[in-house]
Structure formats: structure tokens, C-alpha cells
Design an enzyme around this catalytic site. Structure first.
Site, PDB file in Angstrom:
ATOM      1  N   ASP A   1       3.014  -6.377  -1.938  1.00  0.00           N
ATOM      2  CA  ASP A   1       2.142  -6.557  -0.777  1.00  0.00           C
ATOM      3  C   ASP A   1       1.503  -7.941  -0.698  1.00  0.00           C
ATOM      4  O   ASP A   1       0.902  -8.279   0.311  1.00  0.00           O
ATOM      5  CB  ASP A   1       1.024  -5.506  -0.799  1.00  0.00           C
ATOM      6  CG  ASP A   1       1.577  -4.125  -0.531  1.00  0.00           C
ATOM      7  OD1 ASP A   1       2.437  -4.021   0.336  1.00  0.00           O
ATOM      8  OD2 ASP A   1       1.150  -3.175  -1.201  1.00  0.00           O
TER       9      ASP A   1
ATOM     10  N   HIS B   1      -2.260   1.818  -1.830  1.00  0.00           N
ATOM     11  CA  HIS B   1      -0.790   1.955  -1.800  1.00  0.00           C
ATOM     12  C   HIS B   1      -0.290   1.006  -0.700  1.00  0.00           C
ATOM     13  O   HIS B   1      -0.511  -0.190  -0.767  1.00  0.00           O
ATOM     14  CB  HIS B   1      -0.475   3.447  -1.573  1.00  0.00           C
ATOM     15  CG  HIS B   1       0.970   3.825  -1.728  1.00  0.00           C
ATOM     16  ND1 HIS B   1       1.918   3.005  -2.277  1.00  0.00           N
ATOM     17  CD2 HIS B   1       1.623   4.974  -1.408  1.00  0.00           C
ATOM     18  CE1 HIS B   1       3.084   3.621  -2.292  1.00  0.00           C
ATOM     19  NE2 HIS B   1       2.940   4.825  -1.754  1.00  0.00           N
TER      20      HIS B   1
ATOM     21  N   HIS C   1      -0.184  -3.421 -10.611  1.00  0.00           N
ATOM     22  CA  HIS C   1       0.725  -2.330 -10.264  1.00  0.00           C
ATOM     23  C   HIS C   1       0.729  -1.329 -11.404  1.00  0.00           C
ATOM     24  O   HIS C   1       0.625  -1.728 -12.563  1.00  0.00           O
ATOM     25  CB  HIS C   1       2.145  -2.884 -10.054  1.00  0.00           C
ATOM     26  CG  HIS C   1       3.015  -1.961  -9.281  1.00  0.00           C
ATOM     27  ND1 HIS C   1       3.689  -0.925  -9.882  1.00  0.00           N
ATOM     28  CD2 HIS C   1       3.287  -1.892  -7.963  1.00  0.00           C
ATOM     29  CE1 HIS C   1       4.353  -0.274  -8.952  1.00  0.00           C
ATOM     30  NE2 HIS C   1       4.127  -0.823  -7.776  1.00  0.00           N
TER      31      HIS C   1
HETATM   32  N1  ACO Z   1      -7.780  -7.043  -9.260  1.00  0.00           N
HETATM   33  C1  ACO Z   1      -8.594  -7.079 -10.333  1.00  0.00           C
HETATM   34  N2  ACO Z   1      -8.519  -6.246 -11.374  1.00  0.00           N
HETATM   35  C2  ACO Z   1      -7.547  -5.334 -11.332  1.00  0.00           C
HETATM   36  C3  ACO Z   1      -6.651  -5.221 -10.250  1.00  0.00           C
HETATM   37  C4  ACO Z   1      -6.794  -6.136  -9.188  1.00  0.00           C
HETATM   38  N3  ACO Z   1      -5.980  -6.082  -8.148  1.00  0.00           N
HETATM   39  N4  ACO Z   1      -5.802  -4.223 -10.496  1.00  0.00           N
HETATM   40  C5  ACO Z   1      -6.137  -3.694 -11.669  1.00  0.00           C
HETATM   41  N5  ACO Z   1      -7.189  -4.381 -12.198  1.00  0.00           N
HETATM   42  C6  ACO Z   1      -7.805  -4.136 -13.507  1.00  0.00           C
HETATM   43  C7  ACO Z   1      -8.682  -2.894 -13.482  1.00  0.00           C
HETATM   44  O1  ACO Z   1     -10.009  -3.208 -13.149  1.00  0.00           O
HETATM   45  C8  ACO Z   1      -8.522  -2.387 -14.888  1.00  0.00           C
HETATM   46  O2  ACO Z   1      -9.345  -3.196 -15.701  1.00  0.00           O
HETATM   47  P1  ACO Z   1     -10.023  -2.599 -17.086  1.00  0.00           P
HETATM   48  O3  ACO Z   1      -8.887  -2.113 -17.938  1.00  0.00           O
HETATM   49  O4  ACO Z   1     -10.736  -3.803 -17.659  1.00  0.00           O
HETATM   50  O5  ACO Z   1     -10.945  -1.514 -16.639  1.00  0.00           O
HETATM   51  C9  ACO Z   1      -7.084  -2.717 -15.244  1.00  0.00           C
HETATM   52  O6  ACO Z   1      -6.745  -3.855 -14.421  1.00  0.00           O
HETATM   53  C10 ACO Z   1      -6.105  -1.581 -14.993  1.00  0.00           C
HETATM   54  O7  ACO Z   1      -6.221  -1.211 -13.615  1.00  0.00           O
HETATM   55  P2  ACO Z   1      -6.065   0.265 -13.089  1.00  0.00           P
HETATM   56  O8  ACO Z   1      -6.735   0.362 -11.771  1.00  0.00           O
HETATM   57  O9  ACO Z   1      -6.475   1.244 -14.152  1.00  0.00           O
HETATM   58  O10 ACO Z   1      -4.501   0.365 -12.932  1.00  0.00           O
HETATM   59  P3  ACO Z   1      -3.742   1.413 -12.063  1.00  0.00           P
HETATM   60  O11 ACO Z   1      -2.378   1.471 -12.579  1.00  0.00           O
HETATM   61  O12 ACO Z   1      -4.503   2.703 -11.963  1.00  0.00           O
HETATM   62  O13 ACO Z   1      -3.812   0.775 -10.603  1.00  0.00           O
HETATM   63  C11 ACO Z   1      -3.295  -0.430  -8.658  1.00  0.00           C
HETATM   64  C12 ACO Z   1      -2.777   0.108 -10.000  1.00  0.00           C
HETATM   65  C13 ACO Z   1      -3.908   0.699  -7.840  1.00  0.00           C
HETATM   66  C14 ACO Z   1      -2.105  -0.990  -7.890  1.00  0.00           C
HETATM   67  C15 ACO Z   1      -4.338  -1.536  -8.931  1.00  0.00           C
HETATM   68  O14 ACO Z   1      -3.721  -2.596  -9.640  1.00  0.00           O
HETATM   69  C16 ACO Z   1      -4.989  -2.061  -7.651  1.00  0.00           C
HETATM   70  O15 ACO Z   1      -5.963  -1.477  -7.178  1.00  0.00           O
HETATM   71  N6  ACO Z   1      -4.434  -3.206  -7.071  1.00  0.00           N
HETATM   72  C17 ACO Z   1      -4.945  -3.708  -5.827  1.00  0.00           C
HETATM   73  C18 ACO Z   1      -4.389  -2.901  -4.675  1.00  0.00           C
HETATM   74  C19 ACO Z   1      -2.901  -3.185  -4.446  1.00  0.00           C
HETATM   75  O16 ACO Z   1      -2.459  -4.333  -4.398  1.00  0.00           O
HETATM   76  N7  ACO Z   1      -2.149  -2.096  -4.267  1.00  0.00           N
HETATM   77  C20 ACO Z   1      -0.728  -2.174  -3.955  1.00  0.00           C
HETATM   78  C21 ACO Z   1       0.092  -1.660  -5.084  1.00  0.00           C
HETATM   79  S1  ACO Z   1       1.803  -1.851  -4.699  1.00  0.00           S
HETATM   80  C22 ACO Z   1       2.116  -0.547  -3.683  1.00  0.00           C
HETATM   81  O17 ACO Z   1       1.561   0.499  -3.725  1.00  0.00           O
HETATM   82  C23 ACO Z   1       3.088  -0.773  -2.683  1.00  0.00           C
END
Ligand code: ACO
Length: 428
Positions: free
Chosen positions: A363, A268, A307
Site C-alpha cells: 500500500d 488492511h 506486515h
Molecule cells: N508504524 C510504526 N510501528 C509499527 C508499524 C507501523 N506501520 N507496524 C507495526 N509497528 C510496530 C508495532 O508498534 C509493534 O511494536 P512493538 O513490538 O514495539 O510493540 C511491532 O511493530 C509489531 O507490530 P504489530 O502491530 O504487532 O504487527 P501485526 O503483524 O499485528 O500488524 C500491520 C501488521 C497491521 C500491517 C501493522 O504493521 C500496521 O498497522 N501497519 C500499518 C497499516 C498498513 O500499512 N496496513 C497494510 C498492511 S498490507 C495489507 O493489508 C494489504
């Protein structure tokens, strides 16, 4: 048959049910009538992480994640970032309308006159180790405010809520700056009421021997814009924590401490810290393709990308990218920007990121600005928590005034053992 209904046929029993649809949703409780027999508890939905469940109705923030739209109370974020100030936006988020001149003056006066914190808070800070993370200190000291303001428990009294709102928005920068100065072993700087909200925050962080601290106007403005962009984001993890904890009717300081704790996590608000660590780890533009390979092999995450809601470019990231260059004009270019730009360039052309709809989020660029402004990495999430306080309070207040809300208490699908007898230790 009414058009605004959903007909469900339970193939286990052959029975059909007509469920009303309102605002594009069905009520989960309406599913409980779907039973195998009279002893059956009834149908529930299973939705780990609330990926398709609305937990409330809200009039505060609108996001269209597919089109990259964010609005507070109907005003597009781009317009607010260009024309408003953080305190005016905080007023809008909390009250639903932009303030008149007199209302804004009154609001600003009250926030400015609630920036001091009880001297005892300094004793708590003294108890923290010199390298304690400022978020840990902030979470603890916000919770501690609850012990100073007994009137805060009167949560259904509008005057009391207004008072705690002034206090929380006024004191978050002070607690944060004190935590920062403590970590440096520097004397604490008290609030200066002549300065703006962000100007005073910079004063409390960075003032040294000068008699009167004069914030750099570009940095003061950049921080104000960043604060506007971070002020609310509907039902994210920390807003959900605020609502969930607030639903027990605890005071707003304890609920805000819970929301701040939720924000601390690297998935987050902690992601802006992780972005900087990642860019450092990548080290140079030429190493970006190799790093991206690891991301595509699912060995690493591209932090600051992806996201839950945005499946398009996060509109906040666009504005932050522009502001970054204004800050670099004053403070010098952050060399990590080239690595970030290369990550973005490769990712936006790459099939993995395109097919997964992974775009830069808020971010991705914010940490680069913060670093250029002289903030240590450990302060990045604190810089998120301060402006988000307005959103958290608005979400909490909306919850309290919503007659449909109750204590937050999800159901579970129990998959553990059936009843069994205790086995004495010698027989296991
Ligand atoms: N890098 C690489 N792959 C990613 C990323 C990433 N940053 N984010 C998601 N994916 C991929 C996942 O591996 C998944 O792949 P699959 O379908 O082949 O298994 C797919 O994209 C969907 O990802 P989820 O994690 O299921 O999506 P979710 O909605 O649960 O997660 C999150 C969202 C937590 C923001 C995720 O994108 C992440 O971990 N990003 C990196 C951390 C980040 O930048 N967080 C800040 C968010 S903004 C905020 O809170 C202010």
C-alpha cells in the site's frame, strides 16, 4: 519412537503424550487428550489473531515473508507482473495452471460477457447519499447480487460456481465504476466489450463525451500490473473472512461482500487511503524526521509500513515503485512521491524500523500511482477489491472442496463470571 512426533509432558500430571507432526504442524485437536482428569475439557491453544495457527492447507499462493517471496501457483510475482495479464493470472489462480490460448480466449470471452449488471442495481445506487464511500456502495451491491442469482446457492455444483466466478470477476469493475460515477453525479457508462478488462474499467470510470473511449495504453498496462499484484495473498484478513463466511455455505456474493468489508479496514486494504492522508499531513520532505519521531514514540503509525507476514521488503512494493515512474511519465510526477521516498530512506536506516523489521508494504506506493492516474482517494480500496476477487473465489472454492473443512468456529477461553442469580432492578 517416530521421528515425526512431538513429545509433550504435562507437568501438572506428569503424563507424556506423543503428538504426530505433519507438514511442520501439529493438530490442535490432538492436544485435547491432554487432560487433568476425565472431567477436564482438554487442552486448547490460545492464538488471538491467528498469529501462529494454520487454518487450512492451500495450493494457491506461497509467501516467504523473511525472504520477500510471493508466488501464485508456483510462479514468482515478478514474472507474472512482467509477462502475464490480470485475466490470465486470475485464471491461473483459480484453475491452478496457466491457460492455453483457447482456454484464455474462452475465459476472457465469458468474463467480458458478464460485465453488465441488472438495471435494478442502479436504483440501489440512487439511494446512496452523494458522498457515500464507494467501498460502502460496493459491499452493499455485491451482497445484493445474491438476490438476483438464485443458482448461486448451488455451491457444490461446479457449473454454478463457474458461472458465479464469471459474474463476480466481470461485474466487480462495473459495480465499482457505477459507485464512482454516482458519487460524482455523472451518468453511468456501460461496459465496452471491445476493450480489455482494465481498459473497459477506465472507460466506465472516465468516459465523458467521446463516442469511443480509448484508454491510455500506459495507464491500462499499469493498472493491469497492479491488478496482478493484488490478485491473491493467501490467508490475509479478507481471505479469512471469505473462507470463514463461506464455511457457512452461504452463496459467493454474500461471502465476497464480507471479504470486501474486511478489506475496507485501515489496517488492511484501507491502508493505501491512509498513506495518502499521512503524506498530506506530513506536507513536505523537511517534516519527515519530525513525523518519524512521533511514529517511534508510538503516537502514530507509519502507514504502508509493516506486515504480519513480510519481515522484508514486500516484493509487490518494489514492482509498484517502478510502475509509479511509468505512470508519472504520462500523468506528471506526484509531488507526494518525494515525501514517500524520504520516509522510506529514513525508515530503512533507522534502528526502530530495522529492529522491528518494518518495510514498505503493497500500500505504500500504490496510492501515489492511483492518485497520479486521476483516482480519488476513496477509490483506492475499491481498486484493491476488484483484482482480489479472483483470489477470494479461489480461496472459497478450495475451502468448499476440502473434505477436512467444516463451518468455521473458533473456541474461546471464558474468563467471565461463574453462574449468578438475576437481581431485580430495584435491588441493583
Ligand atoms: N508504524 C510504526 N510501528 C509499527 C508499524 C507501523 N506501520 N507496524 C507495526 N509497528 C510496530 C508495532 O508498534 C509493534 O511494536 P512493538 O513490538 O514495539 O510493540 C511491532 O511493530 C509489531 O507490530 P504489530 O502491530 O504487532 O504487527 P501485526 O503483524 O499485528 O500488524 C500491520 C501488521 C497491521 C500491517 C501493522 O504493521 C500496521 O498497522 N501497519 C500499518 C497499516 C498498513 O500499512 N496496513 C497494510 C498492511 S498490507 C495489507 O493489508 C494489504
Amino acid at each position: 519412537m517416530s521421528q515425526n512426533t512431538l513429545t509433550i509432558t504435562d507437568n501438572r500430571t506428569g503424563k507424556s503424550y506423543e503428538i504426530p507432526i505433519k507438514n511442520g504442524t501439529i493438530r490442535a485437536l490432538d492436544l485435547r487428550q491432554i487432560k487433568l482428569d476425565e472431567n477436564d475439557f482438554g487442552m486448547m491453544t490460545y492464538d488471538p489473531a491467528f498469529t501462529n495457527t494454520a487454518s487450512c492447507t492451500s495450493k494457491i499462493t506461497f509467501i516467504d515473508g523473511d525472504r520477500g517471496i510471493l508466488m501464485y501457483r508456483g510462479y514468482p510475482i515478478e514474472e507474472l507482473a512482467e509477462k502475464s495479464t490480470y485475466l490470465e493470472t486470475a485464471y491461473l489462480i483459480l484453475h491452478g495452471e496457466l491457460p492455453t490460448r483457447a482456454q484464455l480466449d474462452d475465459w476472457t470471452w465469458h468474463i467480458t460477457h458478464h460485465t453488465f449488471i441488472h438495471e435494478s442495481i442502479k436504483k440501489f445506487l440512487d439511494g446512496f447519499h452523494y458522498d457515500a464511500h464507494p467501498m460502502g456502495m460496493l459491499i452493499s451491491t455485491v451482497a445484493a447480487l445474491s438476490t438476483f442469482y438464485k443458482d448461486a446457492k448451488d455451491i457444490f455444483n461446479a457449473d454454478s460456481r463457474r458461472k458465479q466466478t464469471y459474474r463476480l470477476i466481470g461485474k466487480m469493475p462495473t459495480l465499482s465504476a457505477f459507485a464512482y460515477r454516482h458519487s460524482l453525479g455523472m451518468p453511468l457508462v456501460y461496459p465496452d466489450n471491445d476493450l480489455s478488462y482494465t481498459g473497459n474499467f477506465l472507460n466506465m470510470l472516465f468516459k465523458t463525451t467521446e463516442v469511443k473511449y480509448k484508454p491510455n495504453p500506459t495507464l491500462e498496462h499499469a493498472l493491469d500490473v497492479l491488478f496482478i499484484l493484488h490478485a491473491d495473498h493467501e490467508q490475509n484478513c479478507s481471505a479469512n473472512a471469505m473462507r470463514s463466511v463461506g464455511s457457512s455455505h452461504v452463496d459467493p456474493y454474500c461471502a465476497t461482500a464480507a471479504a470486501t468489508a474486511a478489506l475496507y479496514g485501515p489496517l488492511h486494504g484501507g491502508a493505501n487511503e491512509e498513506v495518502l492522508h499521512m503524506l498530506r499531513e506530513i506536507g513536505s520532505v523537511k517534516n519527515v524526521p519530525e513525523y518519524i519521531k512521533h511514529v517511534k514514540a508510538k503516537e502514530k503509525l507509519l502507514m504502508g509500513f509493516g506486515h504480519r507476514v513480510y519481515k522484508n521488503y514486500d516484493p509487490r512494493a518494489k514492482i509498484i515503485k517502478r510502475i509509479a515512474y511509468e505512470v508519472f511519465e504520462v500523468m506528471g510526477r506526484n509531488p507526494l512521491i518525494d515525501i514517500a521516498l524520504e520516509c522510506e530512506r529514513i525508515a530503512l536506516e533507522d534502528d526502530y524500523f530495522v529492529s522491528h523489521k518494518l518495510y514498505p508494504n503493497v500500500d505504500f506506493y500504490s496510492g501515489l500511482i492511483y492518485e497520479a492516474m486521476g483516482f480519488p482517494i476513496s477509490m483506492f480500496t475499491v481498486l484493491f477489491a476488484i483484482p482480489r476477487t479472483a483470489g477470494w473465489i479461489a480461496q472459497w472454492q478450495e475451502l468448499l472442496l476440502d473434505a477436512e473443512q467444516k463451518i468455521s468456529r473458533p473456541r474461546q477461553v471464558y474468563l467471565g463470571y461463574d453462574k449468578r442469580s438475576y437481581i431485580p432492578i430495584d435491588h441493583r
